[in-house]
Write a protein that holds these residues in place. Structure first.
Motif, short mmCIF file in Angstrom:
data_model
loop_
_atom_site.label_atom_id
_atom_site.label_comp_id
_atom_site.label_asym_id
_atom_site.label_seq_id
_atom_site.Cartn_x
_atom_site.Cartn_y
_atom_site.Cartn_z
N ALA A 555 0.84 -1.19 0.00
CA ALA A 555 0.00 0.00 0.00
C ALA A 555 0.87 1.24 0.00
O ALA A 555 1.97 1.24 0.57
N GLU A 556 0.38 2.27 -0.67
CA GLU A 556 1.05 3.56 -0.71
C GLU A 556 0.05 4.65 -0.35
O GLU A 556 -1.15 4.54 -0.65
N ALA A 557 0.54 5.70 0.27
CA ALA A 557 -0.30 6.86 0.56
C ALA A 557 0.55 8.11 0.58
O ALA A 557 1.70 8.09 1.04
N SER A 558 -0.01 9.21 0.09
CA SER A 558 0.66 10.50 0.14
C SER A 558 -0.36 11.57 0.48
O SER A 558 -1.55 11.46 0.13
N TYR A 559 0.10 12.60 1.16
CA TYR A 559 -0.78 13.67 1.63
C TYR A 559 -0.03 14.99 1.51
O TYR A 559 1.10 15.12 2.00
N VAL A 560 -0.63 15.95 0.83
CA VAL A 560 -0.06 17.29 0.69
C VAL A 560 -1.08 18.28 1.21
O VAL A 560 -2.26 18.24 0.80
N GLN A 561 -0.66 19.17 2.11
CA GLN A 561 -1.59 20.11 2.73
C GLN A 561 -0.95 21.49 2.86
O GLN A 561 0.01 21.66 3.61
N PRO A 562 -1.45 22.49 2.12
CA PRO A 562 -0.97 23.86 2.36
C PRO A 562 -1.38 24.31 3.76
O PRO A 562 -2.51 24.08 4.21
N ALA A 567 3.22 28.22 4.02
CA ALA A 567 3.76 26.95 4.50
C ALA A 567 2.99 25.79 3.88
O ALA A 567 1.85 25.94 3.41
N ASP A 568 3.61 24.63 3.86
CA ASP A 568 2.92 23.43 3.40
C ASP A 568 3.55 22.20 4.06
O ASP A 568 4.70 22.23 4.51
N LEU A 569 2.77 21.16 4.10
CA LEU A 569 3.17 19.89 4.71
C LEU A 569 2.95 18.78 3.69
O LEU A 569 1.93 18.74 3.01
N SER A 570 3.91 17.85 3.60
CA SER A 570 3.75 16.68 2.74
C SER A 570 4.16 15.44 3.51
O SER A 570 5.16 15.44 4.23
N LEU A 571 3.38 14.37 3.34
CA LEU A 571 3.62 13.10 4.01
C LEU A 571 3.55 11.98 2.97
O LEU A 571 2.76 12.06 2.01
N ALA A 572 4.35 10.96 3.14
CA ALA A 572 4.31 9.79 2.25
C ALA A 572 4.61 8.54 3.07
O ALA A 572 5.45 8.57 3.98
N TYR A 573 3.91 7.47 2.72
CA TYR A 573 4.10 6.20 3.44
C TYR A 573 4.00 5.06 2.44
O TYR A 573 3.18 5.08 1.51
N THR A 574 4.85 4.05 2.62
CA THR A 574 4.83 2.84 1.80
C THR A 574 4.92 1.62 2.70
O THR A 574 5.79 1.56 3.58
N TRP A 575 4.03 0.68 2.48
CA TRP A 575 4.14 -0.64 3.10
C TRP A 575 4.24 -1.65 1.97
O TRP A 575 3.41 -1.70 1.07
N LEU A 576 5.30 -2.43 1.97
CA LEU A 576 5.58 -3.36 0.87
C LEU A 576 6.04 -4.70 1.42
O LEU A 576 7.01 -4.77 2.17
N GLU A 577 5.33 -5.71 1.05
CA GLU A 577 5.69 -7.08 1.43
C GLU A 577 6.13 -7.82 0.17
O GLU A 577 5.31 -8.15 -0.68
N ALA A 578 7.42 -8.07 0.04
CA ALA A 578 7.98 -8.76 -1.12
C ALA A 578 8.49 -10.12 -0.66
O ALA A 578 9.43 -10.19 0.14
N THR A 579 7.89 -11.19 -1.15
CA THR A 579 8.19 -12.52 -0.63
C THR A 579 8.34 -13.55 -1.75
O THR A 579 7.85 -13.38 -2.86
N VAL A 580 9.03 -14.63 -1.39
CA VAL A 580 9.17 -15.81 -2.25
C VAL A 580 7.93 -16.68 -2.07
O VAL A 580 7.46 -16.89 -0.95
N ARG A 581 7.38 -17.19 -3.16
CA ARG A 581 6.20 -18.05 -3.07
C ARG A 581 6.53 -19.51 -3.32
O ARG A 581 5.78 -20.40 -2.91
N ASP A 582 7.63 -19.78 -4.02
CA ASP A 582 8.08 -21.15 -4.24
C ASP A 582 9.41 -21.36 -3.52
O ASP A 582 10.35 -20.59 -3.73
N PRO A 583 9.55 -22.39 -2.68
CA PRO A 583 10.84 -22.65 -2.05
C PRO A 583 11.87 -23.08 -3.08
O PRO A 583 11.53 -23.65 -4.13
#
Length: 709
Positions: A555-562, A567-583
């Motif tokens: 999942a990704e999310a970003s937020y920009v707020q004047p 002045a302004d504020l910017s936020l960004a977040y990333t959650w990434l699950e990268a996995t092997v599916r075959d042994p």
């Protein structure tokens, strides 16, 4: 620390995105959108020009590179921080390019950029085999950097796990000229000049830059010279642009990676063999591109041609013994010299179908790289770190021929559809010129072919809010560097490697308020078959293998707020699950181990955060940013990992306006709290030297002078 399950995390993310949008919808009733034609657009592969980003079924971030930036402007990573899904790591090693990955694609690369397509002013910086570089992209001449993630990246062809495009500003009347000087820690100096404007019928943007540093780590001195130019004029009823690039980086020292024990002892040290063998790399590149665009009524034609030359010489820390003991060894000096070029032609039509706006583009492109690859021993007698006898001599050629089509249709007042398909054929050919009694003819060839369809739909929930979904397929051939050495140590190319093929899904939400506030989020998944992974990485040699199925989801999310007018504020977040599916089995001299299903892919942090607040009272500007990353696994067995970190960076600048122009002074402190951390990792290093430490507190100050010519 609070830990959320993936489902809870996704729900929280969706709530954060939907609540502001629902509030907006409740407070401002939106009447049904009238049936109206959007402004005329120029359709490009995976991008509908002149249609707002909010109306595209894709995650696309544009970073504007303005004159108020601090820092040396030496690497593209300076502009890529804070983009969700993107890892752009400054390796503190100018012998190696920025470590770039998008949603986990490209994270395994131990050199250069692969798995991600890079273009500069529309000219490919990624070769037909998928290997690319960022070094010649100039932030001094750039106007903006666009980063595309998700399924529609596949419309750019082979190895498109994501796309990075750097665009230079077109010269215009009244544009200022500028001189810029930046100096800082480790005897770092960056000096540049940019000339931009109009002279008669010619629009011009020319930037030249000199950069040098002693490096934060021992044995990491580097120097870079670059010139970038974009010249445009109106001719034949259209616009003709000439794009020129020159880049020279002689003898950039390579400190190599460190073991965990070496990091604890002294993170600034270079590995002993780095100084013993004087490990270093020289790169020189020159290229030119010509782009012609003409619009006549509802039709647009675009033709592009480019050609370039690139040479690389790299000295590795391989001891003489293995070179002497094996007639198949390619030596400890890599010498590459090659030419490349290509053509791209496309036709776009803008009209209506069934009374609704329709835009169609059809095109084709062909690219070719011809490279002479030679290997030499890195010793003569008892002296090491110099070029010795020839041990490898081959001519490599890779070429692709692609056809693509794309259609955008606003089939209802609130709905639009974007469809695309690309067919790619990539051919590799190697002719061996180094044939001895113990080293047979290693010539060979391989052909890869794939058709990659993509589709996306956008729902206009309100004037400010869009919901979208997209799906597509992609593929990634081995690069010539990955084909270069067989995993079994025998002679010849690794022609048994298959192309990796992926299936990509994405759903997302975009909300853009009238005051400049923005909230964007996406959930994504990419399932890959025949994933390409490192089989061995030792003595400067990396070999590769196909390991089966993998999954990258997150999942990704970003937020920009004047925050008011100043002045302004910017936020960004990333959650990434990268996995092997075959042994799969991982074997070395000590025996074999099994990489189990569910194991994390190395080189991919699970979470990233970025926050930046900026305040501009009058001529002053203050900024503070926090960059944070969770831990990163560095090998397939996950026996080692780089710990997570959080860094604080501070900026301050002041502007003076005079009759002669504008003077701006600026200063920046990176890692203001002086944290110890690992800035980047070398995946699966056979010597256990996985870690490239990040620098301690660093300072830089600079001056910039702008005036109207």
């Amino acid at each position: 620390m609070l830990r959320l399950t993936p489902l809870a995390r996704h729900c929280a993310l969706a709530s954060a995105v939907l609540l502001p949008s629902l509030a907006q919808a409740q407070n401002t009733p939106t009447p049904p959108a009238p049936i109206e034609r959007l402004p005329t657009v120029q359709v490009q592969a995976a991008r509908v020009a002149q249609v707002a980003d909010i109306d595209l079924p894709a995650s696309l971030t544009t970073v504007w590179v303005d004159e108020d930036r601090t820092g040396p402007l030496a690497q593209l990573s300076e502009a890529l921080n804070g983009i969700p899904g993107v890892v752009a790591r400054d390796r503190q090693n100018y012998a190696q390019d920025t470590q770039l990955s998008i949603r986990g694609f490209g994270a395994r690369s131990t050199f250069g950029v692969r798995g991600v397509r890079v273009l500069v002013d529309g000219v490919p910086a990624t070769m037909p085999d998928g290997q690319g570089q960022l070094s010649h992209a100039s932030l001094l001449s750039a106007q903006r950097v666009e980063v595309l993630r998700g399924p529609f990246s596949a419309l750019y062809g082979n190895s498109s796990g994501g796309v990075v495009q750097v665009w230079s500003a077109d010269g215009a009347e009244g544009d200022p000229w500028r001189l810029r000087l930046d100096t800082g820690s480790d005897n770092t100096l960056s000096a540049g000049a940019q000339l931009r404007g109009v002279e008669g019928p010619i629009r011009y943007n020319v930037a030249a830059n000199h950069f040098r540093t002693d490096g934060w780590r021992d044995h990491s001195q580097a120097r870079r010279e670059s010139v970038n130019a974009r010249l445009g004029t109106d001719v034949g009823g259209g616009q003709l642009d000439l794009v020129l690039n020159y880049f020279d980086a002689p003898d950039a020292q390579d400190p190599l990676g460190l073991t965990r024990a070496q990091v604890r002892e002294n993170p600034r040290q270079a590995t002993a063999v780095a100084t013993q063998y004087n490990t270093r790399k020289s790169v020189r590149q020159a290229q030119a591109g010509l782009v012609f665009t003409r619009t006549e009524g509802a039709q647009t034609w675009r033709a592009m041609g480019y050609a370039g030359q690139r040479s690389v010489e790299q000295y590795l820390a391989i001891p003489p013994a293995p070179q002497l003991n094996s007639p198949l060894h390619a030596g400890g000096v890599i010498d590459l010299d090659g030419d490349y070029g290509g053509l791209d032609a496309r036709w776009a039509w803008h009209g209506d179908w069934a009374g609704r706006p329709l835009d169609v583009v059809i095109g084709a492109n062909a690219d070719r790289q011809q490279q002479d690859r030679r290997g030499y021993e890195n010793f003569v007698g008892d002296q090491v770190g110099i070029k010795g006898r020839l041990r490898r001599d081959q001519s490599d050629r890779v070429e692709n021929v692609d056809q693509f089509a794309q259609a955008w249709w606003q089939w209802a007042p609130r709905w639009s559809l974007l469809l695309g398909v690309r067919h790619s054929t990539v051919r590799f050919r190697s002719n061996d010129h180094y044939i001895t009694a113990g080293n047979p003819d290693d010539s060979g060839s391989r052909r890869y072919e794939a058709t990659t369809p993509v589709a996306g739909v956008v729902f206009r929930a309100s004037d400010a809010w869009r919901l979208y979904a997209s799906a597509g397929r992609g593929f990634e051939t081995p690069t010539f560097n990955e084909l270069g050495y067989r995993a079994d140590g025998q002679a010849g190319l690794a022609l048994d490697l298959s192309a990796a093929r992926s299936r990509n899904l994405e759903v997302g939400s975009k909300w853009h308020g009238q005051n400049g506030a923005q909230v964007e989020a996406a959930l994504f998944r990419a399932d890959t078959d025949d994933e390409l992974a490192v089989a061995s990485n030792s003595g400067g040699r990396s070999t590769y293998r196909n390991i089966g199925r993998t999954r990258r989801q997150g999942a990704e999310a970003s937020y920009v707020q004047p925050l008011g007018a100043q002045a302004d504020l910017s936020l960004a977040y990333t959650w990434l699950e990268a996995t092997v599916r075959d042994p799969y089995a991982l074997c070395a001299a000590a025996g074999c181990n099994t990489v189990t299903a569910g194991s994390r892919l190395p080189g991919v942090p699970r979470q990233q955060w970025n926050a930046r607040v900026q305040y501009r009272p009058g001529p002053w500007q203050w900024a503070a940013e926090v960059v944070a990353s969770s831990d990163t696994v560095v090998n397939d067995l996950a026996t080692e990992r780089a710990p997570g970190y959080a860094l604080l960076n501070l900026e301050l600048s002041r502007r003076w306006t005079t009759a002669q122009g504008t003077l701006r002074a600026f200063a920046r402190i990176d890692n203001a709290l002086d944290q110890r951390y690992i800035g980047s990792v070398i995946v699966n290093d056979g010597n256990q030297r996985f870690f490239e430490p990040g620098p301690d507190r660093r300072y830089n100050v600079g001056l910039q002078w702008q005036w109207a010519p």
